[in-house]
Design a protein around this motif. Sequence first.
Motif, short mmCIF file in Angstrom:
data_model
loop_
_atom_site.label_atom_id
_atom_site.label_comp_id
_atom_site.label_asym_id
_atom_site.label_seq_id
_atom_site.Cartn_x
_atom_site.Cartn_y
_atom_site.Cartn_z
N GLN A 21 0.83 -1.21 0.00
CA GLN A 21 0.00 0.00 0.00
C GLN A 21 0.86 1.26 0.00
OE1 GLN A 21 -2.79 -0.15 3.32
NE2 GLN A 21 -2.87 -2.38 3.13
N TYR A 22 1.87 1.25 0.85
CA TYR A 22 2.77 2.41 0.94
C TYR A 22 3.50 2.64 -0.38
CZ TYR A 22 6.98 5.01 2.25
OH TYR A 22 8.01 5.92 2.30
N ARG A 23 3.95 1.57 -1.01
CA ARG A 23 4.67 1.73 -2.28
C ARG A 23 3.74 2.23 -3.39
NH1 ARG A 23 8.40 -3.82 -2.23
NH2 ARG A 23 9.79 -3.12 -0.53
N LEU A 24 2.50 1.81 -3.36
CA LEU A 24 1.55 2.31 -4.36
C LEU A 24 1.30 3.80 -4.19
CD1 LEU A 24 -1.03 -0.63 -4.44
CD2 LEU A 24 0.46 0.08 -6.33
N THR A 25 1.20 4.25 -2.97
CA THR A 25 0.95 5.69 -2.74
C THR A 25 2.14 6.54 -3.13
OG1 THR A 25 1.71 5.49 -0.43
CG2 THR A 25 -0.66 5.21 -0.85
N LYS A 26 3.34 5.94 -3.18
CA LYS A 26 4.56 6.70 -3.50
C LYS A 26 4.99 6.53 -4.96
CE LYS A 26 5.03 8.32 0.63
NZ LYS A 26 4.85 9.77 0.88
N LEU A 27 4.12 6.00 -5.80
CA LEU A 27 4.50 5.80 -7.19
C LEU A 27 4.75 7.12 -7.92
CD1 LEU A 27 2.18 2.88 -8.34
CD2 LEU A 27 4.66 2.83 -8.13
N VAL A 28 3.98 8.14 -7.61
CA VAL A 28 4.11 9.44 -8.26
C VAL A 28 4.67 10.43 -7.25
CG1 VAL A 28 2.91 11.28 -9.49
CG2 VAL A 28 2.14 8.90 -9.73
N TYR A 81 -5.67 3.74 -5.21
CA TYR A 81 -6.40 4.96 -5.55
C TYR A 81 -5.65 6.20 -5.06
CZ TYR A 81 -10.26 8.24 -6.11
OH TYR A 81 -11.04 9.29 -6.49
N SER A 82 -4.82 6.04 -4.02
CA SER A 82 -4.06 7.17 -3.47
C SER A 82 -2.74 7.40 -4.20
CB SER A 82 -3.79 6.92 -1.98
OG SER A 82 -4.98 6.72 -1.27
N ALA A 83 -2.54 6.79 -5.34
CA ALA A 83 -1.26 6.85 -6.04
C ALA A 83 -1.07 8.14 -6.84
CB ALA A 83 -1.12 5.65 -6.98
N LEU A 84 -1.94 9.13 -6.70
CA LEU A 84 -1.85 10.41 -7.43
C LEU A 84 -1.80 10.17 -8.94
CD1 LEU A 84 0.66 12.37 -5.15
CD2 LEU A 84 -1.84 12.48 -5.16
#
Length: 409
Positions: free
Chosen positions: A217-224, A339-342
Amino acid sequence: MQTEIESDISVKLSKFFLKNVGLWKAKDHMEEYKMKLLNFYTTWNVVIGVYFQFRDVYFTWFFHGDILYVCSNCLSVLISSIKLIVIVVHKVEFMNLIDYMYDHFWNADYDFHEKRILQNCRNTCVYFTSCVSTIGICVIISYLAAPFIGRIPSNSSERTLPFDMWLNLPMSETPYYETMFGIQVLTVYFVAVCYFCFDNVFCIMSLHLSSQFRILQYRLTKLVDVKYQSNETNTDSVWADYAVKSYKQFKNCVRHHQELIDYCEKLENVYTTIILAQVLLFSVLICLFGYQILLANGTHARRSLFIFLISGAMVLLFMFTYSCHMVIEQSENIAVGAYSALWTCMPMNQSGKSFRKDLIIVMERSRRVCCLTANGFFPVSLETYTTILSTAMSYFTLLKNNTVESVET
């Protein structure tokens, strides 16, 4: 990282008890022979325990003894034997799960935030495994010390065993007493270790699985990178290269998600029968333990024994239902992380469009949560814990009413 894992108390405890029952990976041929010998000896002691406990049920019922006390012991031995049989049958898969956890969960590269997630997971594992192991040792000591403590108030010199053997031998005389007591010591130890050691490992594997979902989850949010996107000097070509780079990182996250799903399915395949047995039998066991504490006319030593038993059952039940619940919760939250991946900041080129489409697929897949079930009948969660306690209370009420009616008549 390896040093941190080897110093983890939960890992040390689990490794120690698994080596005791001969179910750990050997380093050489000599150790492999030792593990096979210990596994055979453990199986032999559990078989002996099952035989004498079912024999005890028969003779106790025949001679109108304390059948509920004997049944509680018999069910405890039955659970241990089921766990041992299932793990031995799935030994290769079980060891592969442990090896995979060592290689991919513990010895991977993590940043500061991900290490904090793992540390919180380890702290939870240490708390659960320490509590369960300590209570298990207390139960072993209580069983073996009960005959000696029971002789103190009456000042009796008669020697008794922790369990009735129902043999046509002078069991209170030497050397029969010492021989049978030694056999019962070994049987109680190996049965008790099989009762909780596999659940300790299950707790560690499932909680680390849930922590890997949190890391994903953390890595997905930090993709962008927001700071990168706020730089207005970047040209269109730079944005395009950045979109390609982000999409490659997203593919790695998808692969990680697939690996976690596969690991959950393998864990389910090994433990699903054990979970079903515990869900079905723990409500009866908790009822019988509570009866022995509150209603049975037993000695103080026996009551203290069953206090340890009901405490261990409650903690063990909460441990595996909580760990299963965390897998469900964290795997479902992958959709929130995706969804939080900007994704709105990504450019509308080919990589950006593919990124958005594949992100939708990840969110759809995460809605079908990963869960650990009781042999496929139903998923196990904290709701299962409350259901089992409610069922145990219902059994206890029926047993109490039946006891009161028997006394009145």
